[in-house]
Design a protein around this motif. Structure first.
Motif, PDB file in Angstrom:
ATOM      1  N   LEU A 323       0.615  -1.421  -0.240  1.00 35.39           N
ATOM      2  CA  LEU A 323       0.029   0.006   0.104  1.00 35.39           C
ATOM      3  C   LEU A 323       1.017   0.949   0.166  1.00 35.39           C
ATOM      4  CD1 LEU A 323      -2.789  -1.147   2.886  1.00 35.39           C
ATOM      5  CD2 LEU A 323      -2.495  -1.367   0.268  1.00 35.39           C
ATOM      6  N   GLY A 324       0.558   1.590  -1.173  1.00 36.95           N
ATOM      7  CA  GLY A 324       1.596   3.224  -1.268  1.00 36.95           C
ATOM      8  C   GLY A 324       2.705   2.955  -2.591  1.00 36.95           C
ATOM      9  N   ALA A 325       2.802   3.666  -3.528  1.00 33.19           N
ATOM     10  CA  ALA A 325       3.862   3.449  -4.225  1.00 33.19           C
ATOM     11  C   ALA A 325       4.314   4.169  -4.688  1.00 33.19           C
ATOM     12  CB  ALA A 325       3.299   3.096  -6.059  1.00 33.19           C
ATOM     13  N   LYS A 346      -0.669  -0.767  -5.016  1.00 30.90           N
ATOM     14  CA  LYS A 346      -1.790  -0.321  -4.608  1.00 30.90           C
ATOM     15  C   LYS A 346      -1.131   1.466  -3.806  1.00 30.90           C
ATOM     16  CE  LYS A 346      -5.851   0.708  -2.651  1.00 30.90           C
ATOM     17  NZ  LYS A 346      -6.457   1.455  -1.246  1.00 30.90           N
ATOM     18  N   ASP A 347      -2.021   2.131  -4.843  1.00 24.86           N
ATOM     19  CA  ASP A 347      -1.638   4.009  -4.207  1.00 24.86           C
ATOM     20  C   ASP A 347      -3.425   4.508  -4.894  1.00 24.86           C
ATOM     21  OD1 ASP A 347      -0.881   6.585  -4.080  1.00 24.86           O
ATOM     22  OD2 ASP A 347       0.831   5.973  -4.144  1.00 24.86           O
ATOM     23  N   ILE A 348      -3.583   5.711  -3.642  1.00 25.79           N
ATOM     24  CA  ILE A 348      -4.722   6.232  -4.433  1.00 25.79           C
ATOM     25  C   ILE A 348      -5.333   6.472  -5.371  1.00 25.79           C
ATOM     26  CG2 ILE A 348      -5.351   8.493  -2.283  1.00 25.79           C
ATOM     27  CD1 ILE A 348      -3.254   9.816  -3.327  1.00 25.79           C
ATOM     28  N   VAL A 404       2.310   4.244   3.507  1.00 24.40           N
ATOM     29  CA  VAL A 404       1.708   4.968   2.635  1.00 24.40           C
ATOM     30  C   VAL A 404       2.822   6.537   4.295  1.00 24.40           C
ATOM     31  CG1 VAL A 404      -0.260   4.185   1.842  1.00 24.40           C
ATOM     32  CG2 VAL A 404       0.088   5.113   4.692  1.00 24.40           C
ATOM     33  N   GLU A 406       3.340   8.645   7.172  1.00 22.94           N
ATOM     34  CA  GLU A 406       3.917   8.350   8.054  1.00 22.94           C
ATOM     35  C   GLU A 406       2.525   9.508   9.262  1.00 22.94           C
ATOM     36  OE1 GLU A 406       5.299   6.484   8.861  1.00 22.94           O
ATOM     37  OE2 GLU A 406       6.989   6.708  10.751  1.00 22.94           O
ATOM     38  N   LEU A 410      -4.180   8.136   9.110  1.00 24.56           N
ATOM     39  CA  LEU A 410      -3.996   7.433   7.431  1.00 24.56           C
ATOM     40  C   LEU A 410      -3.212   5.920   8.176  1.00 24.56           C
ATOM     41  CD1 LEU A 410      -4.515   7.667   4.676  1.00 24.56           C
ATOM     42  CD2 LEU A 410      -1.745   7.643   4.613  1.00 24.56           C
ATOM     43  N   LYS A 411      -2.988   5.421   9.108  1.00 23.25           N
ATOM     44  CA  LYS A 411      -2.268   4.096   8.922  1.00 23.25           C
ATOM     45  C   LYS A 411      -3.505   3.825   9.529  1.00 23.25           C
ATOM     46  CE  LYS A 411       2.562   5.302   8.952  1.00 23.25           C
ATOM     47  NZ  LYS A 411       3.348   4.895   7.629  1.00 23.25           N
ATOM     48  N   THR A 432       5.972   1.710   8.946  1.00 28.01           N
ATOM     49  CA  THR A 432       6.546   3.149   9.180  1.00 28.01           C
ATOM     50  C   THR A 432       7.661   3.069  10.234  1.00 28.01           C
ATOM     51  OG1 THR A 432       6.010   4.289  10.965  1.00 28.01           O
ATOM     52  CG2 THR A 432       5.752   2.010  11.399  1.00 28.01           C
ATOM     53  N   SER A 433       8.462   4.610   9.861  1.00 25.80           N
ATOM     54  CA  SER A 433       9.282   4.672  10.628  1.00 25.80           C
ATOM     55  C   SER A 433       9.716   5.093  12.201  1.00 25.80           C
ATOM     56  CB  SER A 433      10.957   5.142   9.517  1.00 25.80           C
ATOM     57  OG  SER A 433       9.954   6.210   9.580  1.00 25.80           O
ATOM     58  N   PHE A 455      12.014  -1.541   6.549  1.00 27.23           N
ATOM     59  CA  PHE A 455      12.554  -1.163   5.670  1.00 27.23           C
ATOM     60  C   PHE A 455      13.914   0.100   5.650  1.00 27.23           C
ATOM     61  CE2 PHE A 455       9.268  -4.425   3.672  1.00 27.23           C
ATOM     62  CZ  PHE A 455      10.116  -5.223   3.027  1.00 27.23           C
ATOM     63  N   SER A 457      16.728   2.640   3.339  1.00 27.75           N
ATOM     64  CA  SER A 457      16.069   3.427   1.666  1.00 27.75           C
ATOM     65  C   SER A 457      17.698   3.463   0.929  1.00 27.75           C
ATOM     66  CB  SER A 457      15.127   4.372   1.746  1.00 27.75           C
ATOM     67  OG  SER A 457      15.697   5.361   0.370  1.00 27.75           O
TER      68      SER A 457
HETATM   69  P1  NAD Z   1       6.054   8.484  -0.108  1.00 34.80           P
HETATM   70  O1  NAD Z   1       5.626   9.939   0.396  1.00 34.80           O
HETATM   71  O2  NAD Z   1       7.385   8.476  -0.899  1.00 34.80           O
HETATM   72  O3  NAD Z   1       5.261   7.728  -0.548  1.00 34.80           O
HETATM   73  C1  NAD Z   1       3.628   7.157   0.013  1.00 34.80           C
HETATM   74  C2  NAD Z   1       2.542   7.388  -0.685  1.00 34.80           C
HETATM   75  O4  NAD Z   1       1.756   6.575  -0.402  1.00 34.80           O
HETATM   76  C3  NAD Z   1       2.953   7.946  -1.933  1.00 34.80           C
HETATM   77  O5  NAD Z   1       2.980   7.372  -3.641  1.00 34.80           O
HETATM   78  C4  NAD Z   1       1.089   8.145  -2.078  1.00 34.80           C
HETATM   79  O6  NAD Z   1       0.718   8.095  -2.869  1.00 34.80           O
HETATM   80  C5  NAD Z   1       0.643   6.665  -1.104  1.00 34.80           C
HETATM   81  N1  NAD Z   1      -0.796   7.190  -1.056  1.00 34.80           N
HETATM   82  C6  NAD Z   1      -1.064   7.815   0.223  1.00 34.80           C
HETATM   83  N2  NAD Z   1      -2.514   7.285   0.619  1.00 34.80           N
HETATM   84  C7  NAD Z   1      -2.614   6.571   0.363  1.00 34.80           C
HETATM   85  C8  NAD Z   1      -3.591   5.188   0.667  1.00 34.80           C
HETATM   86  N3  NAD Z   1      -4.578   5.629   1.426  1.00 34.80           N
HETATM   87  N4  NAD Z   1      -3.169   4.189   0.245  1.00 34.80           N
HETATM   88  C9  NAD Z   1      -2.557   4.101  -0.775  1.00 34.80           C
HETATM   89  N5  NAD Z   1      -1.597   4.654  -1.107  1.00 34.80           N
HETATM   90  C10 NAD Z   1      -1.278   5.771  -0.573  1.00 34.80           C
HETATM   91  O7  NAD Z   1       6.984   8.202   1.281  1.00 34.80           O
HETATM   92  P2  NAD Z   1       7.583   7.160   1.858  1.00 34.80           P
HETATM   93  O8  NAD Z   1       9.261   7.566   1.891  1.00 34.80           O
HETATM   94  O9  NAD Z   1       7.992   5.710   0.606  1.00 34.80           O
HETATM   95  O10 NAD Z   1       7.601   6.750   3.198  1.00 34.80           O
HETATM   96  C11 NAD Z   1       6.463   6.047   3.157  1.00 34.80           C
HETATM   97  C12 NAD Z   1       6.181   4.866   4.883  1.00 34.80           C
HETATM   98  O11 NAD Z   1       7.682   4.416   4.928  1.00 34.80           O
HETATM   99  C13 NAD Z   1       6.292   6.601   5.943  1.00 34.80           C
HETATM  100  O12 NAD Z   1       5.474   5.356   6.935  1.00 34.80           O
HETATM  101  C14 NAD Z   1       7.641   6.461   6.182  1.00 34.80           C
HETATM  102  O13 NAD Z   1       7.781   6.502   7.627  1.00 34.80           O
HETATM  103  C15 NAD Z   1       7.929   4.636   6.075  1.00 34.80           C
HETATM  104  N6  NAD Z   1       9.694   4.849   5.294  1.00 34.80           N
HETATM  105  C16 NAD Z   1      10.601   5.667   5.525  1.00 34.80           C
HETATM  106  C17 NAD Z   1      11.926   5.597   4.438  1.00 34.80           C
HETATM  107  C18 NAD Z   1      12.436   6.535   4.193  1.00 34.80           C
HETATM  108  O14 NAD Z   1      13.809   6.761   3.822  1.00 34.80           O
HETATM  109  N7  NAD Z   1      11.728   7.242   2.845  1.00 34.80           N
HETATM  110  C19 NAD Z   1      12.585   4.793   5.424  1.00 34.80           C
HETATM  111  C20 NAD Z   1      12.222   3.846   6.313  1.00 34.80           C
HETATM  112  C21 NAD Z   1      10.296   3.307   6.304  1.00 34.80           C
END
Ligand code: NAD
Length: 715
Positions: A323-325, A346-348, A404, A406, A410-411, A432-433, A455, A457
């Protein structure tokens, strides 16, 4: 029968098939006498045509016996040196037999394995993904002590052998052939020995075939020796350049370079002896012991499932919903599809999901362009990813992972929406981080099957996954997350729930201490340099810019909102500082227009002048040792607190997680192993000094005194 099986055929060719006790062939205690007896017998043969060295195991030969190496002390160093020399003497006798010797490489030949191959006149390998060749000793703080350095230098020269000796690069057979390490590859494993024998018969009358290049008259090292002007000029600069890279913290690359340069100066056999001396030195260093402990024993323990419930049967994932691309989701989709798992991304809206799948397409295309994947395979992998905006596509997923934004609300919302789509017994994971898993699980109808799967990055490159058990997470969910991580070839550490878990929480102290030093008036460049001087990959200010001040500010704000502020000590100063940067000055980090630094279009960066004007005080002078220890000890202390409070379940998870997830300096063997080497009593004393001078965040965690009183180390 186990051992070195000896079989002579009608053509006078002897095939030695290595089949030692245990799952792999290695330079264990039984190797020496067995190789010696084998060479004795070969030397005594009357009508010998040639020799083939083969293996009955899946791998060709695994290398040194690390358990034995880890135990060498100054008392046993002499004996160890003699042992090295004996191993070398037999390989030298093998390569000096009057007949050609061929290695039939059916599987990985690493370290000692490749060293045996290099002592053969001809090397042919099975062209398969499972076959890797290399000398990875440097990655364990050691050097190839079975003639590996000297033979590589004589075979490839100083420059071309660099990546193998100093970086421990492992290559597949095709690349090994290209590099000149092996002579031939074959498509089928069954053809190996036949081909080796055919080469021997074809070269029966070719005298050179039985003589190694370095034993031939007029042999010249490729690229030249120490007197060749181009090398003679380069050699004096090589060590300082290397030390600039290792910051003088890693003795192994320095010693390898030293031995390699010696091999350009002295005769072959003297160089071999210098190499043995080099290994004898390295094997006694604390750095090698730390690296062997963490990168081999503890890593194997972690990957082997020490933290996985053993009574739960294997939980293979077949269909994963992501969930969240965005940045993380697209990476999780890619690594899952690469492991052959069906993915619904899946994304929005569908376009966002398709864009997320495009990331996999880009990475796969790169593999195809580099010849590492066929176009058909690329299509196969891509076909596994279904971009979607519809929950109905998630039906039947046995694992869902959300990535999705943070945001707790929403989560919670998407948990409620998508949990019903899970297959019977399916598991729901959050990436989540910063948000506590137990609270995220409050929205779940089945908190036993709710878990954190954190995970790093970029997902395709970072080797670690941090699995977080909430208060109600059950064993099956843990086993599922663990097995999934192994399926996608990651190393899973398992921790209990806590704000920031283990990795984010520990890493945050590095960022915070960096900010404190800025506020105290130290020059930002000095702070970053001293962070690198302890062996962190990047200074604390530069990495804060990468992580982004924006993200740190949001995490802090969320913690305040949830009532968690200052749970791990007073962070109000840091919070105010980050607010000042982001809210007042729009310095949200590198990807938000700049942070501590301004980033320019040509790739260069310069300090943001405002932070210097406001905080830098030239009269402030802190001892470098104090600054370095502050940056290191903060992280070590936080890791110990995680162990003390049960966030970390094992020392191995802490060491492996700190190196692979946080970038802890490799010489330490991980933040907890650091204390063992530093000495528990000395560590407490130094913490007390730092605490008196800089604040009680340096108070030594009680667990250190407890271990010390019990006469134990952290293991
Ligand atoms: P991001 O902003 O790049 O991506 C989030 C995606 O979620 C967006 O594409 C958005 O359109 C989508 N989204 C929002 N609401 C949605 C819904 N209801 N259904 C489906 N998709 C939805 O964010 P990210 O950096 O990929 O981070 C995502 C999660 O991973 C966060 O919880 C973040 O804390 C965690 N995280 C991030 C990192 C990092 O380094 N960026 C590392 C570990 C964990």
């Amino acid at each position: 029968m186990s051992g070195f099986n000896y079989e002579k055929d009608g053509d006078g060719i002897v095939t030695i098939t290595m089949d030692m006790d245990g799952p792999v062939n290695s330079m264990s205690a039984e190797y020496g006498p067995m190789m010696k007896a084998t060479v004795d017998r070969l030397e005594a043969e009357s009508d010998l045509t040639g020799v083939v060295i083969a293996s009955a195991k899946k791998t060709f030969f695994a290398g040194g016996d690390l358990k034995m190496l880890a135990q060498v002390t100054s008392e046993t160093a002499g004996e160890f040196f003699e042992g090295c020399e004996a191993v070398k003497a037999d390989l030298r006798r093998l390569e000096r037999l009057p007949v050609p010797v061929a290695a039939a490489i059916n599987g990985a030949a690493l370290g000692g394995g490749l060293e045996i191959c290099l002592a053969c006149n001809y090397r042919v390998a099975w062209d398969d993904k499972s076959v890797k060749l290399g000398l990875p000793e440097v990655t364990l703080g050691l050097l190839p002590g079975g003639g590996g350095i000297v033979r590589m230098i004589h075979l490839l020269g100083l420059m071309a052998s660099n990546e193998f000796l100093l970086e421990g690069k492992q290559v597949d057979p095709a690349r090994a052939k290209e590099a000149g390490i092996i002579h031939e590859v074959v498509a089928s494993r069954d053809e190996l020995v036949g081909l080796a024998k055919a080469w021997i018969l074809a070269n029966k009358d070719n005298e050179d075939a039985a003589v190694q290049p370095w034993d031939r008259k007029g042999h010249k090292i490729p690229g030249g020796n120490a007197n060749t002007p181009s090398l003679a000029q380069m050699i004096p600069a090589a060590a300082p350049m290397l030390i600039k890279k290792t910051r003088g913290l890693l003795p192994a690359p320095e010693k390898i370079l030293d031995v390699a340069v010696s091999a350009l100066r002295v005769d072959f056999d003297t160089a071999l002896r210098i190499e043995s001396r080099g290994l004898t030195y390295l094997v006694q260093t604390a750095v090698a012991k730390n690296m062997i402990n963490t990168f081999f024993f503890q890593l194997n323990k972690v990957n082997g499932g020490a933290s996985r419930p053993s009574d739960v049967e294997p939980q293979a994932t077949k269909k994963v919903g992501v969930l969240g691309a965005g940045m993380m989701g697209q990476g999780i989709a890619y690594v899952s599809a690469m492991a052959g798992i069906e993915v619904v991304l899946k994304d929005i809206d569908k376009d966002a999901a398709i864009k997320g799948k495009g990331y996999s397409e880009k990475l796969l295309q790169k593999r195809v362009d580099k010849g590492r994947m066929t176009a058909e395979k690329m299509q196969e992998v891509l076909a596994l990813i279904t971009p979607s905006a519809d929950n109905a596509d998630l039906e039947g997923c046995d694992l869902i992972i959300e990535a999705v934004f943070e945001n707790m609300t929403l989560k919670h919302k998407i948990t409620k929406e998508t949990e019903p789509c899970l297959a019977e017994g399916g598991v729901w994971g959050s990436n989540t981080s910063t948000l506590p898993i137990t609270e995220l699980a409050e929205a779940s109808i089945n908190p036993e099957n709710f878990i954190g799967i954190h995970f790093f990055s970029p997902v395709d490159k970072m080797p670690l996954v941090e699995i977080i058990c909430g208060e109600q997470t059950g064993d099956v969910a843990l086993a599922k997350a663990f097995d999934f991580a192994r399926q996608i070839r990651k190393t899973p550490i398992v921790v209990n729930d806590s704000l920031g878990f283990f990795t984010s929480r520990t890493f945050a102290t590095y960022l915070e201490e960096g900010a404190r030093l800025v506020m105290e008036g130290l020059h930002p460049i000095k702070i970053d340099n001293l962070g690198k001087a302890i062996g962190m990959p990047v200074g604390p200010l530069t990495i804060q810019d990468e992580v982004s001040q924006e993200l740190s500010r949001k995490a802090q704000a969320t913690w305040v909102e949830l009532g968690y502020a200052d749970r791990f000590g007073d962070q109000s100063q840091y919070r105010d500082f980050i607010d000042w940067m982001v809210l007042e000055n729009d310095r949200g980090g590198r990807h938000h227009g700049g942070g501590y630094y301004d980033y320019h279009a040509d790739g260069s960066k310069t300090l943001w002048p405002v932070v210097v004007d406001k905080y830098y005080k030239p009269e402030v002078s802190l001892a470098d040792e104090d600054v370095k220890d502050r940056l290191l000890f903060r992280q070590v202390i936080e890791a110990l607190k995680c162990l003390e409070s049960g966030v970390l379940r094992t020392v191995a998870d802490g060491n492996v997680g700190s190196i692979m997830g946080i970038g802890a300096p490799v010489w330490t063997g991980g933040f907890i192993q650091f204390v063992n080497t530093y000495g528990l009593d000395k560590f407490i004393a130094r913490c007390e000094e730092l605490s008196a001078a800089y604040g009680d965040r340096f108070d030594p965690p009680a667990i250190v005194a407890e271990k010390l009183a019990a006469g134990e180390n952290f293991s």
